[in-house]
Design a protein around this motif. Structure first.
Motif, PDB file in Angstrom:
ATOM      1  N   GLN A 199      16.446 -49.190 -54.981  1.00 28.55           N
ATOM      2  CA  GLN A 199      15.197 -48.681 -54.403  1.00 28.55           C
ATOM      3  C   GLN A 199      14.677 -47.434 -55.101  1.00 28.55           C
ATOM      4  OE1 GLN A 199      15.465 -47.037 -50.346  1.00 28.55           O
ATOM      5  NE2 GLN A 199      17.685 -47.267 -50.476  1.00 28.55           N
ATOM      6  N   PHE A 200      15.360 -46.996 -56.171  1.00 30.29           N
ATOM      7  CA  PHE A 200      14.959 -45.748 -56.817  1.00 30.29           C
ATOM      8  C   PHE A 200      13.599 -45.887 -57.493  1.00 30.29           C
ATOM      9  CE2 PHE A 200      14.772 -42.028 -59.356  1.00 30.29           C
ATOM     10  CZ  PHE A 200      15.450 -41.094 -58.592  1.00 30.29           C
ATOM     11  N   GLU A 201      12.724 -44.926 -57.193  1.00 26.08           N
ATOM     12  CA  GLU A 201      11.403 -44.835 -57.802  1.00 26.08           C
ATOM     13  C   GLU A 201      11.362 -43.540 -58.607  1.00 26.08           C
ATOM     14  OE1 GLU A 201       8.283 -46.485 -54.640  1.00 26.08           O
ATOM     15  OE2 GLU A 201       9.636 -44.968 -53.789  1.00 26.08           O
ATOM     16  N   GLU A 202      10.977 -43.637 -59.858  1.00 24.60           N
ATOM     17  CA  GLU A 202      10.887 -42.444 -60.697  1.00 24.60           C
ATOM     18  C   GLU A 202       9.930 -41.435 -60.080  1.00 24.60           C
ATOM     19  OE1 GLU A 202       9.614 -41.301 -65.267  1.00 24.60           O
ATOM     20  OE2 GLU A 202      10.154 -43.366 -64.777  1.00 24.60           O
ATOM     21  N   PRO A 203      10.347 -40.164 -59.944  1.00 23.28           N
ATOM     22  CA  PRO A 203       9.443 -39.163 -59.381  1.00 23.28           C
ATOM     23  C   PRO A 203       8.254 -38.923 -60.313  1.00 23.28           C
ATOM     24  CG  PRO A 203      11.479 -38.129 -60.145  1.00 23.28           C
ATOM     25  CD  PRO A 203      11.648 -39.603 -60.313  1.00 23.28           C
ATOM     26  N   THR A 204       7.085 -38.659 -59.705  1.00 21.21           N
ATOM     27  CA  THR A 204       5.869 -38.441 -60.491  1.00 21.21           C
ATOM     28  C   THR A 204       5.061 -37.270 -59.919  1.00 21.21           C
ATOM     29  OG1 THR A 204       4.468 -39.869 -59.138  1.00 21.21           O
ATOM     30  CG2 THR A 204       5.687 -40.940 -60.948  1.00 21.21           C
ATOM     31  N   ALA A 205       4.179 -36.753 -60.726  1.00 16.44           N
ATOM     32  CA  ALA A 205       3.290 -35.671 -60.288  1.00 16.44           C
ATOM     33  C   ALA A 205       2.373 -36.147 -59.159  1.00 16.44           C
ATOM     34  CB  ALA A 205       2.466 -35.159 -61.470  1.00 16.44           C
ATOM     35  N   ALA A 206       2.071 -37.426 -59.111  1.00 13.61           N
ATOM     36  CA  ALA A 206       1.197 -37.962 -58.064  1.00 13.61           C
ATOM     37  C   ALA A 206       1.764 -37.739 -56.661  1.00 13.61           C
ATOM     38  CB  ALA A 206       0.954 -39.452 -58.295  1.00 13.61           C
ATOM     39  N   GLU A 207       3.084 -37.543 -56.547  1.00 16.97           N
ATOM     40  CA  GLU A 207       3.716 -37.275 -55.254  1.00 16.97           C
ATOM     41  C   GLU A 207       3.434 -35.856 -54.766  1.00 16.97           C
ATOM     42  OE1 GLU A 207       7.963 -38.427 -54.897  1.00 16.97           O
ATOM     43  OE2 GLU A 207       7.663 -39.287 -56.891  1.00 16.97           O
ATOM     44  N   GLY A 208       3.023 -34.984 -55.684  1.00 20.82           N
ATOM     45  CA  GLY A 208       2.796 -33.594 -55.327  1.00 20.82           C
ATOM     46  C   GLY A 208       3.661 -32.620 -56.108  1.00 20.82           C
ATOM     47  N   PHE A 209       4.461 -33.138 -57.020  1.00 22.37           N
ATOM     48  CA  PHE A 209       5.287 -32.253 -57.844  1.00 22.37           C
ATOM     49  C   PHE A 209       4.412 -31.519 -58.859  1.00 22.37           C
ATOM     50  CE2 PHE A 209       8.608 -35.457 -56.736  1.00 22.37           C
ATOM     51  CZ  PHE A 209       9.473 -34.594 -56.076  1.00 22.37           C
ATOM     52  N   ASP A 210       4.711 -30.240 -59.057  1.00 25.98           N
ATOM     53  CA  ASP A 210       4.014 -29.454 -60.078  1.00 25.98           C
ATOM     54  C   ASP A 210       4.524 -29.786 -61.472  1.00 25.98           C
ATOM     55  OD1 ASP A 210       2.381 -27.791 -58.296  1.00 25.98           O
ATOM     56  OD2 ASP A 210       4.313 -27.027 -57.618  1.00 25.98           O
ATOM     57  N   HIS A 211       5.759 -30.252 -61.541  1.00 23.16           N
ATOM     58  CA  HIS A 211       6.378 -30.609 -62.826  1.00 23.16           C
ATOM     59  C   HIS A 211       7.482 -31.606 -62.550  1.00 23.16           C
ATOM     60  CE1 HIS A 211       7.854 -30.125 -66.907  1.00 23.16           C
ATOM     61  NE2 HIS A 211       9.054 -29.972 -66.418  1.00 23.16           N
ATOM     62  N   VAL A 212       7.651 -32.574 -63.460  1.00 22.66           N
ATOM     63  CA  VAL A 212       8.717 -33.555 -63.357  1.00 22.66           C
ATOM     64  C   VAL A 212       9.480 -33.571 -64.678  1.00 22.66           C
ATOM     65  CG1 VAL A 212       9.279 -36.009 -63.066  1.00 22.66           C
ATOM     66  CG2 VAL A 212       7.399 -35.009 -61.755  1.00 22.66           C
ATOM     67  N   ALA A 213      10.803 -33.493 -64.585  1.00 24.53           N
ATOM     68  CA  ALA A 213      11.661 -33.573 -65.774  1.00 24.53           C
ATOM     69  C   ALA A 213      12.715 -34.648 -65.544  1.00 24.53           C
ATOM     70  CB  ALA A 213      12.341 -32.227 -66.034  1.00 24.53           C
ATOM     71  N   VAL A 214      13.080 -35.311 -66.622  1.00 24.62           N
ATOM     72  CA  VAL A 214      14.118 -36.345 -66.562  1.00 24.62           C
ATOM     73  C   VAL A 214      15.238 -35.914 -67.479  1.00 24.62           C
ATOM     74  CG1 VAL A 214      14.651 -38.786 -66.926  1.00 24.62           C
ATOM     75  CG2 VAL A 214      12.351 -38.117 -66.154  1.00 24.62           C
ATOM     76  N   PHE A 215      16.467 -35.956 -66.951  1.00 27.82           N
ATOM     77  CA  PHE A 215      17.643 -35.632 -67.745  1.00 27.82           C
ATOM     78  C   PHE A 215      18.563 -36.832 -67.812  1.00 27.82           C
ATOM     79  CE2 PHE A 215      16.013 -31.552 -66.576  1.00 27.82           C
ATOM     80  CZ  PHE A 215      16.254 -30.773 -67.700  1.00 27.82           C
TER      81      PHE A 215
END
Length: 157
Positions: free
Chosen positions: A137-153
């Motif tokens: 069920q994992f959905e990649e986090p995005t700025a559209a959710e309200g995040f000011d910044h998204v990083a992937v490690f």
């Protein structure tokens, strides 16, 4: 060196005998986590930053957080939070209290996370079907959710 400020629902499941999970205790742990975030932001200096660290269980979220420098203006929220709906309340609390909110996704292959999970102490092992369900069920986090910044490690291969 001081540890980063972290809120993790699992911490509220700890007992003197180790971590104890039940549906009721889990619901209370989440309620306490949200309340702890609100309290921390209400008492914090201006220019606070909430970093939502998400990924499947065994992804090494807590390890990544531990490698970050402690800062009085940063709070890490450490939980799987696989979907948009799971992350929404943390984002809402942070925004309502005037904090920036960022996402860090620790992207870890399922087999690696399952292997790491198996190496945990018995009271902290998550059932493999639960890890698989979160991964599905994992959905990649995005700025559209309200995040000011998204990083992937990269959580390891």
């Amino acid at each position: 060196m001081a540890a980063p400020t972290t809120i993790n629902p699992d911490d509220f499941l700890e007992t003197p005998e180790g971590r104890v999970w039940t549906v009721e205790r889990n619901e209370e742990a989440w309620r306490l986590s949200y309340a702890a975030l609100e309290r921390a932001l209400e008492l914090a200096p201006a220019l606070m930053r909430v970093v939502v660290v998400c990924g499947i269980q065994g992804a090494s979220k807590s390890t990544w957080i531990a490698s970050q420098p402690a800062s009085p203006s940063t709070i890490y929220f450490d939980a799987a939070l696989p979907g948009v709906r799971h992350r929404a309340k943390v984002i809402s609390i942070a925004q309502r209290l005037g904090s920036s909110v960022e996402a860090v996704w620790i992207d870890t292959p399922l087999d690696v996370a399952i292997e790491r999970n198996a190496a945990r102490s018995p009271d902290k092992v998550v059932p493999t079907p639960a890890i698989v369900a979160v991964a599905q069920q994992f959905e990649e986090p995005t700025a559209a959710e309200g995040f000011d910044h998204v990083a992937v490690f990269d959580g390891g291969r």
